[in-house]
Write a protein that holds these residues in place. Structure first.
Motif: not given
Length: 208
Positions: A95-112
């Motif tokens: 879990d990160c700072l949560g200043l903005l809504k959203g996630e950080i994903k690996l390139f391969n995850t997004v491509w899949k």
């Protein structure tokens, strides 16, 4: 005065050199208390999200940055500093700072998820050209569209609100390169390593 958050996460020297070349007044510190009176804040970083959050919690920068965001004073995040302002990162499942809504994903995850197999190397390393979106960013004033900026990253921003994406690059998918919401602007690329155009971004930030 510009404040630079030092949390032992790389690329700080290159940010310092860029600001020196612009004759900017700045202070670099590992202590939140020394940055409280700054007018603007830069959160740089290269490395792992989980490590970054551990450092923030040890130093008190986690609560400091949340308070800074509420203060409406300008904040600029670069690379890792652009990712940890969001809610969660796949990198270390943290879990990160949560200043903005959203996630950080690996390139391969997004491509899949998008049903793609572009055959590109991860991380993305090198120059890529910016496409402006949603009116662009005030920090991109004086920067021509399709200018090249330097990238080094394996994970990408996936904001909940797509309208806050102000520039993107094509790397097997639309990669948010600049995201802006109120007083928070973040760049996945490295303005401090992107020549004249990158320096223009930093100059715009310094001058407000």
């Amino acid at each position: 005065m510009i404040g630079i958050v030092d949390y032992n996460a790389g690329n700080i020297k290159s940010v310092e050199r860029a600001l020196l070349s612009l004759n900017a007044n700045f202070i670099l510190s590992k202590k939140p208390s020394e940055l409280e009176n700054c007018e603007r804040l830069i959160v740089p970083g290269v490395g792992e999200a989980k490590y970054a959050m551990e450092q923030f919690k040890k130093t008190g920068f986690d609560s400091f940055l949340k308070d800074w965001a509420k203060s409406k004073k300008p904040m600029l995040g670069i690379c890792l500093g652009s990712q940890i302002v969001f809610e969660h990162s796949e990198e270390g499942d943290v879990d990160c700072l949560g200043l903005l809504k959203g996630e950080i994903k690996l390139f391969n995850t997004v491509w899949k998820e998008e049903g793609k197999n572009p055959g590109l190397k991860v991380p993305q390393i090198g120059w890529n050209d910016l496409n402006f979106a949603n009116g662009g960013s005030k920090l991109l004033e004086g920067v021509p569209e399709h200018s090249d900026f330097y990238f080094v990253h394996s994970y990408l921003i996936q904001p909940e609100d797509k309208t806050i994406v102000k520039a993107w690059v094509d790397y097997g998918t639309q990669v948010p390169a600049c995201v802006e919401s109120e007083n928070i602007t973040v760049f996945q690329c490295h303005p401090e390593k992107s020549g004249k155009c990158g320096l223009q971004v930093l100059k715009n930030f310094i001058n407000g």
